[in-house]
Design an enzyme around this catalytic site. Structure first.
Site, mmCIF file in Angstrom:
data_model
loop_
_atom_site.group_PDB
_atom_site.id
_atom_site.type_symbol
_atom_site.label_atom_id
_atom_site.label_comp_id
_atom_site.label_asym_id
_atom_site.label_seq_id
_atom_site.Cartn_x
_atom_site.Cartn_y
_atom_site.Cartn_z
ATOM 1 N N TYR A 167 15.893 -103.969 53.484
ATOM 2 C CA TYR A 167 16.454 -102.689 53.031
ATOM 3 C C TYR A 167 15.406 -101.794 52.376
ATOM 4 O O TYR A 167 14.946 -100.825 52.972
ATOM 5 C CB TYR A 167 17.662 -102.911 52.090
ATOM 6 C CG TYR A 167 18.496 -101.656 51.950
ATOM 7 C CD1 TYR A 167 19.716 -101.527 52.587
ATOM 8 C CD2 TYR A 167 18.022 -100.559 51.217
ATOM 9 C CE1 TYR A 167 20.447 -100.340 52.505
ATOM 10 C CE2 TYR A 167 18.748 -99.375 51.127
ATOM 11 C CZ TYR A 167 19.957 -99.283 51.764
ATOM 12 O OH TYR A 167 20.673 -98.116 51.688
ATOM 13 N N VAL A 214 30.893 -104.361 50.003
ATOM 14 C CA VAL A 214 31.408 -104.387 51.360
ATOM 15 C C VAL A 214 32.027 -103.020 51.648
ATOM 16 O O VAL A 214 32.975 -102.619 50.987
ATOM 17 C CB VAL A 214 32.476 -105.481 51.522
ATOM 18 C CG1 VAL A 214 33.081 -105.436 52.914
ATOM 19 C CG2 VAL A 214 31.885 -106.849 51.228
ATOM 20 N N THR A 215 31.434 -102.273 52.564
ATOM 21 C CA THR A 215 32.041 -101.031 53.045
ATOM 22 C C THR A 215 31.872 -101.017 54.559
ATOM 23 O O THR A 215 31.153 -101.853 55.126
ATOM 24 C CB THR A 215 31.369 -99.757 52.474
ATOM 25 O OG1 THR A 215 30.035 -99.675 52.982
ATOM 26 C CG2 THR A 215 31.334 -99.736 50.955
ATOM 27 N N TYR A 225 20.641 -97.099 47.416
ATOM 28 C CA TYR A 225 20.623 -98.543 47.182
ATOM 29 C C TYR A 225 19.184 -99.016 47.089
ATOM 30 O O TYR A 225 18.319 -98.522 47.820
ATOM 31 C CB TYR A 225 21.355 -99.280 48.322
ATOM 32 C CG TYR A 225 21.439 -100.762 48.049
ATOM 33 C CD1 TYR A 225 22.221 -101.239 47.002
ATOM 34 C CD2 TYR A 225 20.699 -101.672 48.798
ATOM 35 C CE1 TYR A 225 22.273 -102.594 46.711
ATOM 36 C CE2 TYR A 225 20.757 -103.034 48.512
ATOM 37 C CZ TYR A 225 21.549 -103.481 47.460
ATOM 38 O OH TYR A 225 21.587 -104.814 47.176
ATOM 39 N N ALA A 236 34.247 -88.213 51.916
ATOM 40 C CA ALA A 236 35.265 -88.488 50.899
ATOM 41 C C ALA A 236 36.304 -89.517 51.304
ATOM 42 O O ALA A 236 37.158 -89.876 50.504
ATOM 43 C CB ALA A 236 35.987 -87.187 50.546
ATOM 44 N N PHE A 243 32.197 -95.236 48.601
ATOM 45 C CA PHE A 243 31.847 -94.601 47.330
ATOM 46 C C PHE A 243 32.374 -93.170 47.218
ATOM 47 O O PHE A 243 32.697 -92.717 46.120
ATOM 48 C CB PHE A 243 30.328 -94.616 47.138
ATOM 49 C CG PHE A 243 29.807 -95.976 46.748
ATOM 50 C CD1 PHE A 243 30.020 -96.461 45.470
ATOM 51 C CD2 PHE A 243 29.128 -96.767 47.650
ATOM 52 C CE1 PHE A 243 29.563 -97.710 45.091
ATOM 53 C CE2 PHE A 243 28.668 -98.024 47.287
ATOM 54 C CZ PHE A 243 28.877 -98.500 46.006
HETATM 55 P P1 NAD Z 1 31.456 -95.449 54.073
HETATM 56 O O1 NAD Z 1 31.230 -95.750 55.504
HETATM 57 O O2 NAD Z 1 32.537 -96.159 53.359
HETATM 58 O O3 NAD Z 1 31.723 -93.858 53.882
HETATM 59 C C1 NAD Z 1 31.016 -92.917 54.650
HETATM 60 C C2 NAD Z 1 31.738 -91.588 54.622
HETATM 61 O O4 NAD Z 1 30.978 -90.647 55.398
HETATM 62 C C3 NAD Z 1 33.139 -91.596 55.247
HETATM 63 O O5 NAD Z 1 33.980 -90.756 54.472
HETATM 64 C C4 NAD Z 1 32.926 -90.977 56.623
HETATM 65 O O6 NAD Z 1 34.074 -90.338 57.162
HETATM 66 C C5 NAD Z 1 31.861 -89.964 56.270
HETATM 67 N N1 NAD Z 1 31.098 -89.488 57.418
HETATM 68 C C6 NAD Z 1 30.263 -90.168 58.234
HETATM 69 N N2 NAD Z 1 29.734 -89.340 59.172
HETATM 70 C C7 NAD Z 1 30.245 -88.111 58.928
HETATM 71 C C8 NAD Z 1 30.089 -86.837 59.552
HETATM 72 N N3 NAD Z 1 29.280 -86.652 60.585
HETATM 73 N N4 NAD Z 1 30.793 -85.796 59.051
HETATM 74 C C9 NAD Z 1 31.623 -85.954 57.993
HETATM 75 N N5 NAD Z 1 31.787 -87.135 57.364
HETATM 76 C C10 NAD Z 1 31.119 -88.195 57.825
HETATM 77 O O7 NAD Z 1 30.034 -95.650 53.366
HETATM 78 P P2 NAD Z 1 29.576 -95.979 51.860
HETATM 79 O O8 NAD Z 1 29.130 -97.389 51.832
HETATM 80 O O9 NAD Z 1 30.563 -95.482 50.877
HETATM 81 O O10 NAD Z 1 28.244 -95.099 51.781
HETATM 82 C C11 NAD Z 1 28.169 -93.872 51.070
HETATM 83 C C12 NAD Z 1 26.800 -93.761 50.415
HETATM 84 O O11 NAD Z 1 26.661 -94.813 49.445
HETATM 85 C C13 NAD Z 1 25.633 -93.914 51.388
HETATM 86 O O12 NAD Z 1 24.606 -93.032 51.000
HETATM 87 C C14 NAD Z 1 25.189 -95.344 51.148
HETATM 88 O O13 NAD Z 1 23.851 -95.576 51.486
HETATM 89 C C15 NAD Z 1 25.424 -95.450 49.656
HETATM 90 N N6 NAD Z 1 25.450 -96.822 49.134
HETATM 91 C C16 NAD Z 1 26.212 -97.809 49.699
HETATM 92 C C17 NAD Z 1 26.161 -99.107 49.191
HETATM 93 C C18 NAD Z 1 26.979 -100.230 49.793
HETATM 94 O O14 NAD Z 1 26.690 -101.391 49.519
HETATM 95 N N7 NAD Z 1 27.996 -99.935 50.555
HETATM 96 C C19 NAD Z 1 25.375 -99.394 48.061
HETATM 97 C C20 NAD Z 1 24.649 -98.370 47.478
HETATM 98 C C21 NAD Z 1 24.693 -97.084 48.024
HETATM 99 NA NA NA Z 2 31.668 -92.558 51.044
#
Ligand code: NAD
Ligand code: NA
Length: 399
Positions: free
Chosen positions: A237, A276-277, A227, A49, A53
């Site tokens: 990917y 971008v994350t 994704y 959280a 996303f």
């Molecule tokens: P992010 O790095 O911004 O967020 C990841 C979250 O996971 C953070 O809140 C982090 O604290 C938490 N986390 C990681 N390891 C943890 C653990 N062991 N225990 C508790 N919390 C933990 O990443 P994001 O880009 O928001 O990715 C979230 C999802 O969205 C993923 O499934 C990703 O594949 C998907 N996604 C991302 C994109 C993109 O372009 N960024 C596109 C499509 C889908």
């Molecule tokens: Na997230």
């Protein structure tokens, strides 16, 4: 102290608390003026959280029309002798502050979402203080390691291709340069391990345990994010190790959907846009695609960040009066604008032109870097970065 950004390669080593607060406020302000979620989740558990996303889901569900109470689980670092701490640490704190001011519950758990202890704590809290049930579980973890629940040994994901290696340029944010790199081929074991870390097994386990504990409300939904991307990104990917893990996630959603249908609920995967994350900048040879995509989508007026994506997801897909629109594989597609044919054609043209010398002009490097810095609380016009931050008062802040 004055906090200056520290970036190593594509990893931010610190964050700016005031900028993290600004990022939360901006996201809240956006969803308050966007198309609202008409009626939706009331009690939400979000795994992952604190950023990207997952954080955007939380803001959208709390402030974008549904006024949901939320529990957020994340893995973040607070201030210590090692430094000021991670952006997600402050995101949790400032989100909670804003939610509480609006009369909403926002409970943060900081620790390992993979651990049995975290599951137990969350269930205990739902029972004792959260009204006994949740009606939405968002699974948005992104990480490179997961402990094997049986042995405690770590599975490590590999971002690799399946089949042929791919050579392509990748951005180094620290040096503002583009470097050629080769994404190697995964072994069978690396494919399996990546599935273990980023596939659906842990999501399934969470839903099983929450269900056994009786804390899923009638009609409870669960969502995870995936994704797929444009064809030019398939080798690194969709057809690579991460894509294999996502396929596992998609299959898991079908299983969970069956299970939850017994209580009138559902499970879906939403396929989201490339953004971008903290997680995505780490994907090798992916940055030229994002640079080109940002340029084209901004030109066409369809660029979205995580918060626009999540508000559209909840208001136009998940919590609509009709059924949730899905594709032939039961996936929710909020990546529709990214995959628009005219966008992809232009993106392909730009990628063909991008070189290490011209990437900043041909692609939207300024936008890429700005978003990256802002993820960590840097580069907001509203924040005076010359104002001293009192380290001791930071250590007083609790999640
Ligand atoms: P992010 O790095 O911004 O967020 C990841 C979250 O996971 C953070 O809140 C982090 O604290 C938490 N986390 C990681 N390891 C943890 C653990 N062991 N225990 C508790 N919390 C933990 O990443 P994001 O880009 O928001 O990715 C979230 C999802 O969205 C993923 O499934 C990703 O594949 C998907 N996604 C991302 C994109 C993109 O372009 N960024 C596109 C499509 C889908
Ligand atoms: Na997230």
């Amino acid at each position: 102290m004055i906090i200056e950004p520290i970036v190593k390669g594509v990893v931010a080593r610190n964050s700016h608390p005031a900028g993290c607060k600004q990022a939360i406020l901006n996201q809240i302000n956006y969803v308050k003026t966007a198309k609202p979620i008409e009626s939706g989740a009331q009690k939400v558990l979000i795994l992952g959280a604190s950023s990207g996303f997952g954080l955007a889901s939380r803001v959208s569900l709390a402030f974008g029309g549904a006024s949901a109470d939320t529990i957020g689980v994340s893995f973040e670092r607070g201030p210590s002798d090692k430094g000021v701490g991670s952006a997600g640490w402050y995101n949790n704190i400032y989100f909670r502050e804003q939610a509480e001011q609006a009369g909403l519950i926002a409970k943060n758990f900081v620790g390992d979402a993979f651990s049995p202890a975290m599951r137990a704590q969350v269930i205990e809290y739902i029972r004792a203080e959260f009204g006994g049930k949740v009606d939405l579980v968002v699974y948005s973890l992104a990480t490179g390691i997961r402990p094997n629940p049986e042995t405690g040994e770590m599975w490590r994901s590999s971002i690799k291709t399946v089949g042929e290696p791919v050579t392509g340029p990748t951005i180094n944010i620290e040096t503002d340069t583009m470097e050629q790199m080769t994404v190697g081929t995964a072994t069978e074991q690396e494919i399996i391990d990546t599935e273990k870390v980023m596939g659906g097994e842990d999501w399934e386990s969470w839903i099983e345990i929450l269900s056994e504990a009786g804390v899923l409300a009638t009609g409870c939904k669960t969502l995870a994010y995936s994704y797929i991307g444009g064809k030019s990104t398939y080798p690194i990917y969709h057809q690579g190790t991460l894509g294999r893990a996502k396929t596992h996630l998609h299959t898991t959603s079908d299983k969970l959907n069956e299970k939850l249908s017994a209580i009138g609920g559902s499970a879906h995967v939403s396929v989201c846009k490339a953004l971008v994350t903290k997680a995505s900048v780490y994907i090798p040879a992916f940055s030229p695609y994002i640079l080109a995509l940002y340029k084209v989508m901004k030109q066409q007026g369809t660029h979205e960040t995580c918060i626009e994506q999540m508000q559209r997801l909840f208001s136009e897909r998940v919590y609509t009066s009709g059924v949730t629109p899905i594709d032939s594989e039961r996936l929710i597609r909020i990546d529709d604008w990214e995959l628009d044919a005219s966008v992809q054609q232009e993106v392909d043209k730009l990628i063909a032109k991008i070189t290490p010398d011209n990437f900043a002009e041909v692609g939207d490097y300024e936008g890429y870097k700005t978003e990256f810095m802002q993820l960590n609380g840097f580069g907001f016009a509203e924040v005076d970065y010359q104002t001293r931050v009192d380290f001791d008062s930071l250590t007083q802040l609790q999640p």
